[in-house]
Scaffold this motif. Structure first.
Motif, short mmCIF file in Angstrom:
data_model
loop_
_atom_site.label_atom_id
_atom_site.label_comp_id
_atom_site.label_asym_id
_atom_site.label_seq_id
_atom_site.Cartn_x
_atom_site.Cartn_y
_atom_site.Cartn_z
N PHE A 16 0.85 -1.34 -0.02
CA PHE A 16 0.22 0.02 -0.12
C PHE A 16 0.68 1.40 0.11
N LYS A 17 0.34 2.27 -0.51
CA LYS A 17 0.73 3.62 -0.33
C LYS A 17 0.46 4.01 0.85
N ASP A 18 1.40 5.01 1.37
CA ASP A 18 1.07 5.45 2.96
C ASP A 18 0.13 6.80 2.62
N ASP A 19 -0.67 7.07 1.75
CA ASP A 19 -1.67 8.04 1.44
C ASP A 19 -2.72 7.96 2.40
N PRO A 20 -3.10 8.93 3.24
CA PRO A 20 -3.91 8.84 4.27
C PRO A 20 -5.50 8.59 3.60
N TYR A 48 -12.91 -2.54 15.24
CA TYR A 48 -12.20 -1.31 15.70
C TYR A 48 -11.35 -0.95 14.51
N VAL A 49 -11.24 0.35 14.30
CA VAL A 49 -10.45 0.91 13.06
C VAL A 49 -9.54 1.91 13.78
N LEU A 50 -8.22 1.46 13.21
CA LEU A 50 -7.09 1.94 13.97
C LEU A 50 -6.19 2.75 12.68
N THR A 51 -5.75 4.01 13.17
CA THR A 51 -4.95 4.85 12.08
C THR A 51 -3.96 5.84 12.89
N GLY A 52 -3.16 6.40 12.44
CA GLY A 52 -2.49 7.50 12.93
C GLY A 52 -1.26 7.01 13.79
N PRO A 53 -0.74 7.63 14.94
CA PRO A 53 0.12 7.47 15.80
C PRO A 53 -0.04 5.95 16.43
N ARG A 54 -1.27 5.74 16.83
CA ARG A 54 -1.70 4.44 17.55
C ARG A 54 -1.38 3.22 16.81
N LEU A 55 -1.61 3.25 15.22
CA LEU A 55 -1.27 2.35 14.41
C LEU A 55 0.12 2.04 14.43
N THR A 56 0.86 3.24 14.16
CA THR A 56 2.33 3.20 13.99
C THR A 56 2.85 2.39 15.41
N CYS A 123 1.08 -4.19 8.43
CA CYS A 123 0.02 -3.63 7.62
C CYS A 123 0.45 -3.63 5.95
N PHE A 124 1.41 -4.36 5.46
CA PHE A 124 1.91 -4.11 4.04
C PHE A 124 2.02 -2.68 3.82
N GLY A 125 2.22 -1.64 4.86
CA GLY A 125 2.41 -0.40 4.47
C GLY A 125 1.11 0.33 4.62
N ALA A 126 -0.07 0.06 4.77
CA ALA A 126 -1.29 0.59 4.88
C ALA A 126 -1.55 1.58 5.91
N GLU A 160 -14.69 2.59 -3.27
CA GLU A 160 -14.16 4.05 -3.00
C GLU A 160 -12.65 3.83 -3.44
N GLY A 161 -12.15 3.06 -4.55
CA GLY A 161 -11.09 2.91 -5.10
C GLY A 161 -10.02 2.69 -4.02
N LEU A 162 -10.39 1.95 -3.03
CA LEU A 162 -9.33 1.43 -2.01
C LEU A 162 -9.34 -0.18 -2.11
N HIS A 163 -8.16 -0.56 -1.49
CA HIS A 163 -8.02 -2.11 -1.41
C HIS A 163 -7.73 -2.21 -0.03
N SER A 164 -7.58 -3.88 0.13
CA SER A 164 -7.47 -4.23 1.40
C SER A 164 -6.94 -5.73 1.58
N CYS A 165 -6.59 -5.98 2.61
CA CYS A 165 -6.08 -7.40 2.68
C CYS A 165 -6.57 -7.90 4.01
N PRO A 166 -7.24 -9.16 4.22
CA PRO A 166 -7.86 -9.49 5.52
C PRO A 166 -6.68 -10.35 5.75
#
Ligand SMILES: Cc1cc2nc3c(=O)[nH]c(=O)nc-3n(C[C@H](O)[C@H](O)[C@H](O)COP(=O)(O)O)c2cc1C
Length: 221
Positions: A16-20, A48-56, A123-126, A160-166
């Motif tokens: 994944f690109k790191d674009d938010p 739960y959806v995790l983003t930002g510094p907590r995901l890092t 997260c493969f860079g996600a 939405e033009g997004l991809h995923s990996c379960p």
């Protein structure tokens, strides 16, 4: 996007690109995915959806945990039966061959395979990770409900033009995930999911599928 196109263009993306991803896009997808069916409409998913510094922080802790050779957390469910039989065993083996050949890794190169596996916990860079929990008291039909819900999310992400990996891989470091998310007792982490915009520079081999007549029987008359 046409439903067929969403189904066919969804694949387990591992770069994944790191674009938010805008929060409102994620809310739109998850609000729509809530329309997934479930037996008696009990909606057994806890997400739960995790983003930002907590995901890092989670990525760092999980990758460190695995890189130090620490044991995986004891299993709360078996990912596969210990004796996987044909045709499932053969399909899993073909998948492994395809996956490692896409990465240019020889099958016997255990270290390179480990390095590739570690990408799971980055997260493969996600930039977004979703974690889906299910109540310990619920049974197989409700686990199937959760599967339908997760697939609904993945298809909506395509729109939405997004991809995923379960990723069941997250269940192997479930305690590290719990340190960050603090889920209530009584929930089992079934699956994580990396979400983001695909990095087109990452090579892959599209997985195949068994021919229709191998998995579907039409019975008529
Ligand atoms: C419940 C579930 C768990 C999965 N866990 C992982 C995982 O931990 N890591 C990974 O790289 N892929 C994982 N996958 C992706 C599968 O390997 C992938 O869906 C399968 O090989 C078919 O390929 P495709 O999704 O690209 O069509 C998982 C898929 C599912 C449905």
């Amino acid at each position: 996007m046409d439903v067929y196109e969403a189904v066919k263009s969804r694949r387990a993306v591992r770069g994944f690109k790191d674009d938010p991803v805008p929060r409102e896009v994620l809310e739109r997808v998850l609000s729509a995915a809530a329309w997934a069916p479930s037996g008696s409409n009990i909606q057994p998913w806890n997400t739960y959806v995790l983003t930002g510094p907590r995901l890092t922080e989670l990525k760092t802790r999980a990758v460190e945990h695995i890189s130090h050779g620490d044991q995986w957390d004891e299993r709360e469910y078996e990912m596969y039966p210990p004796e996987l039989r044909s045709p499932y065993k053969d399909r899993r083996s073909s998948f492994g061959k395809e996956r490692y050949s896409a990465l240019g890794i020889a099958r016997e190169d255990w270290e390179a395979r480990q390095r590739a596996a570690i990408a799971n916990w980055n997260c493969f860079g996600a930039p977004v990770a979703l974690f889906c929990y299910i109540d310990r008291n619920l049974g197989r039909p409700q686990w199937a409900d959760v599967g339908m819900y997760l697939q609904t999310i993945m298809l909506l992400l395509r729109a939405e033009g997004l991809h995923s990996c379960p990723q069941m891989a997250w269940s192997q470091v479930r305690k590290t995930v719990a340190e960050i998310l603090s889920p209530p007792d009584g929930l089992i982490l079934f699956c994580g999911m990396s979400i983001g915009y695909e990095d087109p520079g990452v090579s892959y081999i599209r997985t195949g599928r068994a021919p229709l007549e191998e998995t579907v029987k039409f019975v008529a008359g």
